[in-house]
Every structure is written in structure tokens, then in C-alpha cells.
Design a protein around this motif. Structure first.
Motif, PDB file in Angstrom:
ATOM      1  N   ALA A  24       0.833  -1.208   0.000  1.00  0.00           N
ATOM      2  CA  ALA A  24       0.000   0.000   0.000  1.00  0.00           C
ATOM      3  C   ALA A  24       0.867   1.258   0.000  1.00  0.00           C
ATOM      4  CB  ALA A  24      -0.931  -0.015   1.209  1.00  0.00           C
ATOM      5  N   GLU A  25       1.947   1.248   0.781  1.00  0.00           N
ATOM      6  CA  GLU A  25       2.853   2.393   0.810  1.00  0.00           C
ATOM      7  C   GLU A  25       3.550   2.586  -0.531  1.00  0.00           C
ATOM      8  OE1 GLU A  25       3.252   4.756   3.074  1.00  0.00           O
ATOM      9  OE2 GLU A  25       1.765   3.822   4.379  1.00  0.00           O
ATOM     10  N   ALA A  26       3.940   1.483  -1.156  1.00  0.00           N
ATOM     11  CA  ALA A  26       4.602   1.561  -2.461  1.00  0.00           C
ATOM     12  C   ALA A  26       3.648   2.145  -3.501  1.00  0.00           C
ATOM     13  CB  ALA A  26       5.088   0.178  -2.906  1.00  0.00           C
ATOM     14  N   LYS A  27       2.399   1.733  -3.450  1.00  0.00           N
ATOM     15  CA  LYS A  27       1.417   2.270  -4.402  1.00  0.00           C
ATOM     16  C   LYS A  27       1.160   3.751  -4.147  1.00  0.00           C
ATOM     17  CE  LYS A  27      -0.600  -2.090  -5.584  1.00  0.00           C
ATOM     18  NZ  LYS A  27      -1.664  -3.060  -5.476  1.00  0.00           N
ATOM     19  N   ALA A  28       1.126   4.150  -2.873  1.00  0.00           N
ATOM     20  CA  ALA A  28       0.955   5.570  -2.537  1.00  0.00           C
ATOM     21  C   ALA A  28       2.167   6.375  -3.012  1.00  0.00           C
ATOM     22  CB  ALA A  28       0.745   5.734  -1.029  1.00  0.00           C
ATOM     23  N   GLY A  29       3.358   5.811  -2.823  1.00  0.00           N
ATOM     24  CA  GLY A  29       4.574   6.482  -3.297  1.00  0.00           C
ATOM     25  C   GLY A  29       4.588   6.620  -4.803  1.00  0.00           C
ATOM     26  N   LEU A  30       4.144   5.591  -5.485  1.00  0.00           N
ATOM     27  CA  LEU A  30       4.082   5.632  -6.956  1.00  0.00           C
ATOM     28  C   LEU A  30       3.097   6.705  -7.411  1.00  0.00           C
ATOM     29  CD1 LEU A  30       5.052   4.414  -9.609  1.00  0.00           C
ATOM     30  CD2 LEU A  30       3.253   2.691  -9.399  1.00  0.00           C
ATOM     31  N   LEU A  31       1.974   6.804  -6.735  1.00  0.00           N
ATOM     32  CA  LEU A  31       0.993   7.845  -7.061  1.00  0.00           C
ATOM     33  C   LEU A  31       1.585   9.235  -6.839  1.00  0.00           C
ATOM     34  CD1 LEU A  31      -1.857   8.669  -7.917  1.00  0.00           C
ATOM     35  CD2 LEU A  31      -2.532   8.456  -5.517  1.00  0.00           C
ATOM     36  N   ALA A  32       2.320   9.410  -5.745  1.00  0.00           N
ATOM     37  CA  ALA A  32       2.968  10.699  -5.481  1.00  0.00           C
ATOM     38  C   ALA A  32       3.963  11.039  -6.587  1.00  0.00           C
ATOM     39  CB  ALA A  32       3.667  10.669  -4.123  1.00  0.00           C
ATOM     40  N   MET A  33       4.728  10.049  -7.037  1.00  0.00           N
ATOM     41  CA  MET A  33       5.687  10.273  -8.126  1.00  0.00           C
ATOM     42  C   MET A  33       4.958  10.664  -9.414  1.00  0.00           C
ATOM     43  SD  MET A  33       8.941   9.762  -7.269  1.00  0.00           S
ATOM     44  CE  MET A  33       8.501  10.844  -5.938  1.00  0.00           C
ATOM     45  N   GLN A  34       3.833  10.029  -9.677  1.00  0.00           N
ATOM     46  CA  GLN A  34       3.073  10.356 -10.879  1.00  0.00           C
ATOM     47  C   GLN A  34       2.515  11.776 -10.806  1.00  0.00           C
ATOM     48  OE1 GLN A  34       0.429   6.982 -10.802  1.00  0.00           O
ATOM     49  NE2 GLN A  34       1.804   5.738 -12.049  1.00  0.00           N
ATOM     50  N   GLY A  85      14.512  11.860 -12.134  1.00  0.00           N
ATOM     51  CA  GLY A  85      14.397  11.456 -10.737  1.00  0.00           C
ATOM     52  C   GLY A  85      13.064  10.781 -10.448  1.00  0.00           C
ATOM     53  N   VAL A  86      12.016  11.315 -11.018  1.00  0.00           N
ATOM     54  CA  VAL A  86      10.685  10.714 -10.841  1.00  0.00           C
ATOM     55  C   VAL A  86      10.654   9.313 -11.439  1.00  0.00           C
ATOM     56  CG1 VAL A  86       8.265  10.883 -11.589  1.00  0.00           C
ATOM     57  CG2 VAL A  86       9.424  12.879 -10.642  1.00  0.00           C
ATOM     58  N   THR A  87      11.232   9.159 -12.620  1.00  0.00           N
ATOM     59  CA  THR A  87      11.272   7.837 -13.255  1.00  0.00           C
ATOM     60  C   THR A  87      12.019   6.841 -12.377  1.00  0.00           C
ATOM     61  OG1 THR A  87      11.112   8.776 -15.475  1.00  0.00           O
ATOM     62  CG2 THR A  87      12.040   6.561 -15.307  1.00  0.00           C
ATOM     63  N   ALA A  88      13.137   7.276 -11.801  1.00  0.00           N
ATOM     64  CA  ALA A  88      13.897   6.394 -10.910  1.00  0.00           C
ATOM     65  C   ALA A  88      13.061   6.029  -9.687  1.00  0.00           C
ATOM     66  CB  ALA A  88      15.206   7.065 -10.486  1.00  0.00           C
ATOM     67  N   GLY A  89      12.379   7.005  -9.109  1.00  0.00           N
ATOM     68  CA  GLY A  89      11.512   6.743  -7.962  1.00  0.00           C
ATOM     69  C   GLY A  89      10.389   5.779  -8.312  1.00  0.00           C
ATOM     70  N   GLU A  90       9.767   5.994  -9.456  1.00  0.00           N
ATOM     71  CA  GLU A  90       8.700   5.088  -9.898  1.00  0.00           C
ATOM     72  C   GLU A  90       9.223   3.665 -10.041  1.00  0.00           C
ATOM     73  OE1 GLU A  90       5.875   8.098 -12.530  1.00  0.00           O
ATOM     74  OE2 GLU A  90       7.559   7.100 -13.496  1.00  0.00           O
ATOM     75  N   ASN A  91      10.411   3.533 -10.612  1.00  0.00           N
ATOM     76  CA  ASN A  91      10.993   2.202 -10.779  1.00  0.00           C
ATOM     77  C   ASN A  91      11.244   1.525  -9.431  1.00  0.00           C
ATOM     78  OD1 ASN A  91      10.925   2.391 -13.561  1.00  0.00           O
ATOM     79  ND2 ASN A  91      13.018   3.142 -13.721  1.00  0.00           N
ATOM     80  N   HIS A  92      11.706   2.292  -8.443  1.00  0.00           N
ATOM     81  CA  HIS A  92      11.936   1.730  -7.114  1.00  0.00           C
ATOM     82  C   HIS A  92      10.619   1.274  -6.473  1.00  0.00           C
ATOM     83  CE1 HIS A  92      16.203   2.446  -6.860  1.00  0.00           C
ATOM     84  NE2 HIS A  92      16.038   3.720  -7.198  1.00  0.00           N
ATOM     85  N   PHE A  93       9.595   2.106  -6.593  1.00  0.00           N
ATOM     86  CA  PHE A  93       8.303   1.732  -6.023  1.00  0.00           C
ATOM     87  C   PHE A  93       7.715   0.502  -6.719  1.00  0.00           C
ATOM     88  CE2 PHE A  93       8.104   6.206  -4.384  1.00  0.00           C
ATOM     89  CZ  PHE A  93       8.061   5.858  -3.037  1.00  0.00           C
ATOM     90  N   ARG A  94       7.908   0.407  -8.028  1.00  0.00           N
ATOM     91  CA  ARG A  94       7.441  -0.789  -8.750  1.00  0.00           C
ATOM     92  C   ARG A  94       8.214  -2.038  -8.301  1.00  0.00           C
ATOM     93  NH1 ARG A  94       7.263   2.924 -13.358  1.00  0.00           N
ATOM     94  NH2 ARG A  94       5.077   3.449 -13.689  1.00  0.00           N
ATOM     95  N   ALA A  95       9.511  -1.877  -8.040  1.00  0.00           N
ATOM     96  CA  ALA A  95      10.318  -3.003  -7.569  1.00  0.00           C
ATOM     97  C   ALA A  95       9.855  -3.442  -6.174  1.00  0.00           C
ATOM     98  CB  ALA A  95      11.800  -2.624  -7.549  1.00  0.00           C
ATOM     99  N   ILE A  96       9.547  -2.483  -5.322  1.00  0.00           N
ATOM    100  CA  ILE A  96       9.022  -2.819  -3.987  1.00  0.00           C
ATOM    101  C   ILE A  96       7.701  -3.567  -4.126  1.00  0.00           C
ATOM    102  CG2 ILE A  96       8.058  -1.839  -1.857  1.00  0.00           C
ATOM    103  CD1 ILE A  96      10.159   0.461  -2.205  1.00  0.00           C
ATOM    104  N   ASP A  97       6.840  -3.072  -5.009  1.00  0.00           N
ATOM    105  CA  ASP A  97       5.549  -3.719  -5.234  1.00  0.00           C
ATOM    106  C   ASP A  97       5.733  -5.146  -5.732  1.00  0.00           C
ATOM    107  OD1 ASP A  97       2.724  -3.899  -5.432  1.00  0.00           O
ATOM    108  OD2 ASP A  97       2.803  -3.336  -7.549  1.00  0.00           O
TER     109      ASP A  97
END
Length: 105
Positions: A24-34, A85-97
């Protein structure tokens, strides 16, 4: 034997719950990055305005026109750095997911 089976069951259940929370946190982080991506892309409007000013001044004052072109370039570079930077963050959140999916599955 029964204790170890029960303990393993409890551990697996707790791991799945923790994985759900992390997911859930990873999805919230991904939404914030988007959201940041969407905001950064609004700089395109600023770039367009600067290009128009550069064009407007090109006939009257080349130095002023060049300043607007430089500003446009700087805005574009900063925007690209933000988006990288956003793309890198999104990739990290997707990896966590994806990792939590392995725990849950």
C-alpha cells in the motif's frame, strides 16, 4: 511439530499483512511520483512562453532574445532532471511492489 506448523502459519500470515502494508505504501509512493511527473510536465507551458518572448524580441534586441532562449533551455534541463528522478523513484516503487507480490503469493 504442531507448534512449528502453527508458528510457521502465524509467521506467514504476519508476513503477508506486512507485505500488504508495504504494498500500500509503495502504491501511494508511486501515485505521489506520478503527481510530481504531471506537475513537472506543466513547465512545458513556461517553455512555450519563453520561446514566444524570444521570438518577439528577436527582431528588436538579440541579447534579450538570447536570454529568453537560455531561460527556456534551463527550464527544459531542470524539468528533465526532475522527470529522470521521478522515473527512478517510480521504478523503485514498482520493484518494492513486485517484491511484496512475491511475499504475498
Amino acid at each position: 511439530m504442531l507448534g512449528s506448523v502453527m508458528g510457521g502459519g502465524i509467521f506467514n500470515h504476519k508476513s503477508a499483512r506486512v507485505a500488504d502494508q508495504v504494498d500500500a505504501e509503495a502504491k501511494a509512493g508511486l501515485l505521489a511520483m506520478q503527481n510530481v511527473r504531471t506537475t513537472a510536465q506543466q513547465f512545458d507551458f513556461v517553455e512555450t512562453q519563453l520561446a514566444q518572448f524570444a521570438q518577439l524580441f528577436s527582431q528588436q534586441d538579440q541579447m534579450v532574445a538570447m536570454q529568453f532562449q537560455n531561460l527556456q533551455s534551463q527550464v527544459n534541463n531542470i524539468q528533465q532532471q526532475i522527470l529522470n528522478g521521478v522515473t527512478a523513484g517510480e521504478n523503485h516503487f514498482r520493484a518494492i511492489d513486485a517484491t511484496t507480490d512475491k511475499i504475498q503469493g
